[in-house]
Scaffold this motif. Structure first.
Motif, PDB file in Angstrom:
ATOM      1  N   ASP A  23       0.816  -1.045  -0.037  1.00 35.23           N
ATOM      2  CA  ASP A  23      -0.064   0.009  -0.059  1.00 35.23           C
ATOM      3  C   ASP A  23       0.807   1.101   0.107  1.00 35.23           C
ATOM      4  OD1 ASP A  23      -1.576   2.358   0.898  1.00 35.23           O
ATOM      5  OD2 ASP A  23      -2.522   1.028   2.129  1.00 35.23           O
ATOM      6  N   ALA A  24       1.098   1.899  -1.139  1.00 33.59           N
ATOM      7  CA  ALA A  24       2.094   2.902  -1.341  1.00 33.59           C
ATOM      8  C   ALA A  24       1.814   4.091  -0.131  1.00 33.59           C
ATOM      9  CB  ALA A  24       1.771   3.574  -2.659  1.00 33.59           C
ATOM     10  N   ARG A  25       0.579   4.462   0.100  1.00 33.30           N
ATOM     11  CA  ARG A  25       0.181   5.347   1.099  1.00 33.30           C
ATOM     12  C   ARG A  25       0.454   5.087   2.441  1.00 33.30           C
ATOM     13  NH1 ARG A  25       0.284   9.547  -2.295  1.00 33.30           N
ATOM     14  NH2 ARG A  25      -1.108   9.598  -3.730  1.00 33.30           N
ATOM     15  N   LYS A  26       0.348   3.923   2.732  1.00 29.56           N
ATOM     16  CA  LYS A  26       0.507   3.333   4.202  1.00 29.56           C
ATOM     17  C   LYS A  26       2.126   3.273   4.315  1.00 29.56           C
ATOM     18  CE  LYS A  26      -0.797  -0.481   7.372  1.00 29.56           C
ATOM     19  NZ  LYS A  26      -1.608  -1.471   7.437  1.00 29.56           N
ATOM     20  N   HIS A  27       2.726   2.947   3.182  1.00 33.03           N
ATOM     21  CA  HIS A  27       4.199   2.872   3.256  1.00 33.03           C
ATOM     22  C   HIS A  27       4.703   4.066   3.578  1.00 33.03           C
ATOM     23  CE1 HIS A  27       8.229   1.095   2.445  1.00 33.03           C
ATOM     24  NE2 HIS A  27       8.497   2.335   1.574  1.00 33.03           N
ATOM     25  N   ALA A  28       4.190   5.032   3.185  1.00 35.49           N
ATOM     26  CA  ALA A  28       4.720   6.489   3.327  1.00 35.49           C
ATOM     27  C   ALA A  28       4.853   7.041   4.775  1.00 35.49           C
ATOM     28  CB  ALA A  28       4.283   7.661   2.341  1.00 35.49           C
ATOM     29  N   GLU A  29       3.851   6.239   5.529  1.00 34.37           N
ATOM     30  CA  GLU A  29       3.891   6.397   7.008  1.00 34.37           C
ATOM     31  C   GLU A  29       4.393   5.494   7.905  1.00 34.37           C
ATOM     32  OE1 GLU A  29      -0.434   6.712   7.466  1.00 34.37           O
ATOM     33  OE2 GLU A  29      -0.581   8.664   6.116  1.00 34.37           O
ATOM     34  N   SER A  30       4.936   4.409   7.352  1.00 37.28           N
ATOM     35  CA  SER A  30       5.748   3.660   7.931  1.00 37.28           C
ATOM     36  C   SER A  30       7.120   3.680   8.129  1.00 37.28           C
ATOM     37  CB  SER A  30       5.396   2.079   7.501  1.00 37.28           C
ATOM     38  OG  SER A  30       5.895   2.087   6.043  1.00 37.28           O
ATOM     39  N   THR A  31       7.885   2.569   8.856  1.00 36.65           N
ATOM     40  CA  THR A  31       9.210   2.526   8.697  1.00 36.65           C
ATOM     41  C   THR A  31       9.747   1.387   7.981  1.00 36.65           C
ATOM     42  OG1 THR A  31       9.531   3.554  11.135  1.00 36.65           O
ATOM     43  CG2 THR A  31      11.215   2.279  10.279  1.00 36.65           C
ATOM     44  N   PRO A  32      10.365   1.611   6.631  1.00 36.76           N
ATOM     45  CA  PRO A  32      10.664   0.378   5.988  1.00 36.76           C
ATOM     46  C   PRO A  32      11.558  -0.517   6.782  1.00 36.76           C
ATOM     47  CG  PRO A  32      10.861   2.368   4.639  1.00 36.76           C
ATOM     48  CD  PRO A  32      10.539   2.741   6.220  1.00 36.76           C
ATOM     49  N   LEU A  33      11.552  -1.785   6.492  1.00 36.31           N
ATOM     50  CA  LEU A  33      12.607  -2.812   7.365  1.00 36.31           C
ATOM     51  C   LEU A  33      13.542  -3.140   6.151  1.00 36.31           C
ATOM     52  CD1 LEU A  33      13.230  -4.857   9.221  1.00 36.31           C
ATOM     53  CD2 LEU A  33      12.010  -6.679   7.900  1.00 36.31           C
ATOM     54  N   ILE A  34      14.606  -2.642   6.570  1.00 34.51           N
ATOM     55  CA  ILE A  34      15.939  -2.658   5.346  1.00 34.51           C
ATOM     56  C   ILE A  34      16.705  -3.795   5.681  1.00 34.51           C
ATOM     57  CG2 ILE A  34      17.924  -1.193   4.404  1.00 34.51           C
ATOM     58  CD1 ILE A  34      16.569   1.197   5.274  1.00 34.51           C
ATOM     59  N   LEU A  35      16.902  -4.775   4.854  1.00 34.42           N
ATOM     60  CA  LEU A  35      17.688  -5.824   5.199  1.00 34.42           C
ATOM     61  C   LEU A  35      19.367  -5.550   4.649  1.00 34.42           C
ATOM     62  CD1 LEU A  35      16.291  -8.079   6.801  1.00 34.42           C
ATOM     63  CD2 LEU A  35      14.648  -7.136   4.958  1.00 34.42           C
ATOM     64  N   ASP A  36      20.398  -6.019   5.571  1.00 32.70           N
ATOM     65  CA  ASP A  36      21.519  -5.736   5.216  1.00 32.70           C
ATOM     66  C   ASP A  36      22.519  -6.821   4.677  1.00 32.70           C
ATOM     67  OD1 ASP A  36      23.640  -3.704   5.165  1.00 32.70           O
ATOM     68  OD2 ASP A  36      24.296  -4.874   6.661  1.00 32.70           O
ATOM     69  N   ARG A  37      22.357  -7.998   5.342  1.00 34.37           N
ATOM     70  CA  ARG A  37      23.055  -9.015   4.877  1.00 34.37           C
ATOM     71  C   ARG A  37      22.531 -10.336   5.512  1.00 34.37           C
ATOM     72  NH1 ARG A  37      26.263 -11.309   9.285  1.00 34.37           N
ATOM     73  NH2 ARG A  37      25.857 -10.200  11.182  1.00 34.37           N
ATOM     74  N   GLU A  39      22.906 -14.990   6.242  1.00 35.10           N
ATOM     75  CA  GLU A  39      23.838 -16.090   6.534  1.00 35.10           C
ATOM     76  C   GLU A  39      22.995 -17.072   6.859  1.00 35.10           C
ATOM     77  OE1 GLU A  39      27.712 -17.324   9.657  1.00 35.10           O
ATOM     78  OE2 GLU A  39      26.775 -14.888   9.414  1.00 35.10           O
ATOM     79  N   GLY A  40      23.090 -18.205   6.065  1.00 39.93           N
ATOM     80  CA  GLY A  40      22.474 -19.540   6.487  1.00 39.93           C
ATOM     81  C   GLY A  40      20.948 -19.431   6.487  1.00 39.93           C
ATOM     82  N   VAL A  41      20.286 -19.518   7.566  1.00 37.09           N
ATOM     83  CA  VAL A  41      18.849 -19.370   7.580  1.00 37.09           C
ATOM     84  C   VAL A  41      18.332 -18.004   8.104  1.00 37.09           C
ATOM     85  CG1 VAL A  41      18.347 -21.973   7.772  1.00 37.09           C
ATOM     86  CG2 VAL A  41      18.520 -20.392   9.636  1.00 37.09           C
ATOM     87  N   HIS A  42      19.647 -16.973   8.158  1.00 34.69           N
ATOM     88  CA  HIS A  42      19.074 -15.821   8.708  1.00 34.69           C
ATOM     89  C   HIS A  42      19.487 -14.555   7.901  1.00 34.69           C
ATOM     90  CE1 HIS A  42      19.714 -18.503  12.445  1.00 34.69           C
ATOM     91  NE2 HIS A  42      18.743 -17.756  12.947  1.00 34.69           N
ATOM     92  N   VAL A  43      18.657 -13.686   8.019  1.00 32.52           N
ATOM     93  CA  VAL A  43      19.066 -12.225   7.717  1.00 32.52           C
ATOM     94  C   VAL A  43      19.255 -11.201   8.643  1.00 32.52           C
ATOM     95  CG1 VAL A  43      18.083 -12.737   5.602  1.00 32.52           C
ATOM     96  CG2 VAL A  43      16.576 -11.849   7.222  1.00 32.52           C
ATOM     97  N   TYR A  44      19.887  -9.982   8.450  1.00 35.39           N
ATOM     98  CA  TYR A  44      20.055  -8.890   9.333  1.00 35.39           C
ATOM     99  C   TYR A  44      19.716  -7.818   8.724  1.00 35.39           C
ATOM    100  CZ  TYR A  44      23.034 -12.679  11.624  1.00 35.39           C
ATOM    101  OH  TYR A  44      23.466 -13.744  12.241  1.00 35.39           O
ATOM    102  N   ASP A  45      18.872  -6.982   9.701  1.00 38.58           N
ATOM    103  CA  ASP A  45      18.497  -5.685   9.068  1.00 38.58           C
ATOM    104  C   ASP A  45      19.647  -4.654   9.336  1.00 38.58           C
ATOM    105  OD1 ASP A  45      18.282  -4.669  11.699  1.00 38.58           O
ATOM    106  OD2 ASP A  45      16.312  -4.706  11.734  1.00 38.58           O
ATOM    107  N   SER A  46      19.355  -3.268   8.979  1.00 29.36           N
ATOM    108  CA  SER A  46      20.384  -2.466   8.845  1.00 29.36           C
ATOM    109  C   SER A  46      20.797  -2.015  10.364  1.00 29.36           C
ATOM    110  CB  SER A  46      19.969  -1.302   8.252  1.00 29.36           C
ATOM    111  OG  SER A  46      18.617  -0.735   8.593  1.00 29.36           O
ATOM    112  N   ASN A  47      20.002  -2.539  11.347  1.00 27.19           N
ATOM    113  CA  ASN A  47      20.247  -2.072  12.541  1.00 27.19           C
ATOM    114  C   ASN A  47      21.280  -3.140  13.379  1.00 27.19           C
ATOM    115  OD1 ASN A  47      19.205   0.633  13.098  1.00 27.19           O
ATOM    116  ND2 ASN A  47      17.309  -0.352  12.945  1.00 27.19           N
ATOM    117  N   GLY A  48      21.268  -4.301  12.795  1.00 26.97           N
ATOM    118  CA  GLY A  48      22.065  -5.263  13.027  1.00 26.97           C
ATOM    119  C   GLY A  48      20.999  -6.623  13.877  1.00 26.97           C
ATOM    120  N   LYS A  49      19.980  -6.281  13.821  1.00 28.43           N
ATOM    121  CA  LYS A  49      18.849  -7.239  14.322  1.00 28.43           C
ATOM    122  C   LYS A  49      18.701  -8.541  13.372  1.00 28.43           C
ATOM    123  CE  LYS A  49      13.957  -7.958  15.756  1.00 28.43           C
ATOM    124  NZ  LYS A  49      12.871  -7.576  16.343  1.00 28.43           N
TER     125      LYS A  49
END
Length: 458
Positions: A23-37, A39-49
């Motif tokens: 939803d493009a309008r809803k996205h403009a009011e949200s915080t995108p989840l930015i994936l950074d890297r 490994e295996g079965v895991h991914v990490y976001d830009s904050n390291g989570k």
């Protein structure tokens, strides 16, 4: 509008990035989840989570994230031949080797492989090939194609028409002419009261035959179907379904196209979903786990019944006027070959069967949960059908509300799953181990209990 640093990645994403399935309008009011890297079965976001990626990206990262062998295969091929096409009879060794591999590993006799860039493009190309074949056979009236309600076959104009989900049709003026839909194979949702799985399968086959007869058998060219429906909710076919459906297709000489984009390369506990359900397709559509989505590549594998009339028509016309710049891309093909080697050498198909059974056994603990109507799956793919009938506080939730709430709690807990309306899909990388499965099940249980508590508070 959220308050973020205007120079942050989140703000720039909102300013410049138009997202798929959002939803493009809803996205403009949200915080995108930015994936950074990854490994295996895991991914990490830009904050390291860290997140356990319970959807293998988009049903696709079979060998897991950060696989060194795939990175090296891409690098070697990039250094040797970074690009070439397969137009006008030109080719290269990765395309030759991959075509041979796909044709020879197919579960039924096949003739040729044709390369595209995505599952959508592959299904779109299959439609064009089928129409081309009908003309080659002197059957210009034989152009109608049947798919199923809740099917997912892609998002191009043609493949999006095959898809049987309303959101993929609304405001796009789809489906186009000559695309028909018959009922889904979901026994739990669509069966009549007291109707067994076998009886339901017979009814669905009868309804298919009635549609064929109403349209005219000589106008029906093909039937497209996923062995197990993916984006439609992980719908596992009931007992007797594929036997009954294929009998109807054979009766009227209608081609069967098995969309193996999600099921192929081990997902159902066999190399192909067609093997799991004893399907005998004329065309197989492959993508996603073909390269574990490290690079875009897809393929159609066709039998002689499909290829020979098309080949004759190309000779009559002088060309097959269809193709893609990136089709059979040498780097993507090299990665796909190495990906298949890894799947075979590490027995990831067997792992999908073994650990998938362990995972599905664990999910059965939710069969009696007030928010769960059905637990279903096969191999290493499963879903929980969420229902609001047992919880008064859920009565006013819109369709998809339960799935969205549950998925949001899972994200907080570091687990990524995908809600599809109110079905919670589970499709982890094929390298999943039992401790990962335990983590998934535990997180799902906690998320369901949190949603239940919230609903009882309302």
């Amino acid at each position: 509008m959220m308050l973020v640093n205007p120079n942050s990645a989140e703000a720039r994403d909102i300013a410049y990035h138009f997202h798929a399935y959002t939803d493009a309008r809803k996205h403009a009011e949200s915080t995108p989840l930015i994936l950074d890297r990854g490994e295996g079965v895991h991914v990490y976001d830009s904050n390291g989570k860290r997140y356990l990626e319970g959807m293998a990206g988009l049903w696709s990262v079979a060998v897991g994230f950060g696989e060194r062998r795939l990175i090296d295969a891409a690098t070697r091929q990039m250094e040797r031949l970074s690009f070439y096409h397969n137009f006008t009879g030109r080719t290269h060794m990765p395309a030759i080797d991959l075509a041979e591999k796909l044709v020879t590993m197919a579960p039924v006799p096949m003739s040729k492989a044709y390369f595209t860039n995505s599952g959508s493009e592959a299904n779109d190309s299959a439609i064009k090939m089928i129409w081309y074949r009908s003309n080659a056979l002197g059957q210009p009236q034989r152009k109608k194609i049947i798919a199923r309600e809740r099917a997912y076959h892609g998002i191009t104009v043609a493949s999006g028409s095959l898809t049987g989900l309303p959101a993929n049709h609304r405001s796009f003026d789809l489906p186009i002419a000559n695309i028909l839909h018959t009922g889904s194979p979901h026994h739990w949702r669509d069966a009549h009261p007291g109707e067994s799985e076998e009886e339901f399968s017979v009814r669905r086959a009868r309804e298919l035959e009635e549609l064929i007869l109403a349209e005219g058998p000589d106008t029906i060219a093909a039937f497209f179907a996923e062995p197990v429906m993916g984006a439609g909710g992980v719908v596992v076919p009931p007992r007797g379904y594929w036997e009954a459906i294929q009998a109807v297709l054979r009766k009227y000489d209608i081609l069967l196209v098995a969309d193996e984009v999600v099921c192929g390369f081990g997902r159902t506990g066999r190399m192909f979903g067609s093997q799991t359900y004893d399907m005998r397709p004329d065309i197989m559509v492959l993508s996603k786990a073909l390269s574990s989505s490290y690079l875009p590549i897809s393929a159609l594998v066709v039998n002689d019944k499909v290829f020979e009339p098309i080949a004759d028509e190309t000779h009559r016309i002088g060309t097959f006027g269809h193709g893609f710049t990136g089709g059979a891309h040498p780097v993507a093909a090299a990665v796909a070959l190495e990906n298949i080697r890894i799947i075979e050498e590490r027995d990831l198909v067997g792992n999908a069967a073994r650990v998938g059974q362990y995972l599905r056994d664990g999910l059965q603990r939710f069969a009696d949960h007030p928010l769960v109507g059905e637990v279903r799956g096969v191999g290493m793919i499963a879903a929980l059908e969420l229902v609001k009938d047992n919880v008064p506080g859920a009565a006013n939730l819109a369709v998809g509300g339960l799935g969205a709430r549950t998925a949001a709690h899972l994200i907080e807990a570091g687990v990524i799953l995908r809600p599809m309306h109110d079905a919670l899909a589970i499709c982890p990388p094929l390298i999943l181990q039992e401790d990962h499965a335990d983590e998934l099940v535990s997180a799902i249980g906690a998320a369901l209990d949190k949603v239940l508590a919230e609903l009882f508070e309302t």
